[in-house]
Design an enzyme around this catalytic site. Structure first.
Site, PDB file in Angstrom:
ATOM      1  N   ASP A 111       0.793  -1.225   0.000  1.00 57.16           N
ATOM      2  CA  ASP A 111       0.000   0.000   0.000  1.00 57.16           C
ATOM      3  C   ASP A 111       0.829   1.282   0.000  1.00 57.16           C
ATOM      4  OD1 ASP A 111       0.971  -0.330   2.529  1.00 57.16           O
ATOM      5  OD2 ASP A 111      -0.869   0.218   3.567  1.00 57.16           O
ATOM      6  N   GLU A 112       2.117   1.195  -0.332  1.00 55.87           N
ATOM      7  CA  GLU A 112       2.923   2.418  -0.395  1.00 55.87           C
ATOM      8  C   GLU A 112       4.078   2.266  -1.374  1.00 55.87           C
ATOM      9  OE1 GLU A 112       5.138   3.347   3.238  1.00 55.87           O
ATOM     10  OE2 GLU A 112       4.688   1.329   3.971  1.00 55.87           O
TER      11      GLU A 112
END
Length: 294
Positions: A111-112
């Site tokens: 998620d990053e």
């Protein structure tokens, strides 16, 4: 030419992605607006919290704690199951949009990611560009991100952790004294809980105090290599590249959470053995060897 790096981080990723999925299927309740958590098995109180909404955070609920504990903190808590295949699709979609802004992208987790923007945008236009990326992800995919903008990966990552959700923040070298140095030393990237406790014992409570700490103290807490790294980080120094190459795993781990604490040493030994066997199997499967066990 000044270097510019973006760090893009999905806000409460698993919960946000679950919310988008539920809304797409006709659900009227947006779980991001109520006390809610995502768990591997919502019917098993021994499952752990993998993501929480902002309203759930206000009840003191933490990720990785048992669902049973979270429900004691918030009796009306909504517990929903996860969908890893859907999460993979959401991750791929958000990464694909980020790649349209820069071909030099390093995925830091599901998620990053970091993107190298040097030469693609100047410092004056960097915040405008980051806001455009933030808005595009929200409009096209239905979930929000935080974006940190800085002259290196460290400061970009620190910036993205400022006020959330759906925000764009900068952290330039000229802003370190105002924005970063007043923060608790434990907020500095790579400073773990134990290191923060040791530093606090020496009276070093903020990142600014760490930046100005005597070398002898840092050597005692971190050792020779760690001392320089900690001092550099506290002063915003980081020359690591945005690497497009996938890095090899540096560790193997396994964990299990129980509905109640184990006090019987024999039962604890048995459960520890089971977890150790899981790790050993993964290492053998990948034909690796380990140099230490913890």
């Amino acid at each position: 030419m000044s270097r510019i790096v973006f760090h893009i981080d999905v806000n409460s990723a698993f919960l946000s992605w679950t919310a988008v999925q539920r809304l797409s299927k006709g659900e009227t309740l947006d779980i991001r607006t109520v006390p809610a958590v995502v768990s591997g098995d919502p019917n098993d109180r021994r499952s752990i919290v993998t993501a929480k909404s902002i309203p759930a955070k206000k009840f003191g609920i933490n990720t990785a704690e048992p669902v049973s504990m979270a429900m004691r903190k918030c009796p009306g808590l909504l517990v929903v199951g996860g969908d890893w295949e859907w999460y993979r699709k959401c991750s791929e979609a958000f990464i694909a949009i980020c790649r349209t802004y820069s071909p030099v992208l390093q995925q830091f987790s599901i998620d990053e990611c970091f993107i190298e923007m040097t030469g693609l945008v100047d410092e004056k236009r960097s915040m405008e560009t980051a806001q455009r990326l933030c808005d595009e992800i929200r409009t096209r995919l239905g979930f929000t991100v935080n974006i940190g903008v800085g002259p290196n990966k460290l400061l970009a990552k620190m910036a993205s952790d400022f006020e959330k959700p759906d925000k764009v923040h900068s952290l330039w070298l000229s802003e370190i004294e105002q924005k970063m140095w007043p923060l608790p030393v434990g907020d500095l990237l790579w400073i773990g809980k134990k290191s923060a406790e040791k530093l606090t014992a020496y009276g070093i409570r903020t990142i600014g105090q760490l930046a100005a700490a005597p070398e002898a103290v840092l050597l005692h807490v971190f050792g020779p290599k760690g001392a320089k790294a900690a001092h550099d980080s506290a002063n915003g120094i980081d020359d690591s590249p945005v690497s497009t190459e996938e890095e090899e795993a540096k560790s193997y781990s396994a964990e299990r959470t129980f509905s109640s604490d184990i006090t019987d040493p024999r039962l604890l030994d048995r459960q520890l053995f089971n977890v150790a066997c899981t790790v050993a199997h993964r290492i053998r499967r990948d034909r690796f060897a380990a140099s230490s066990v913890s």
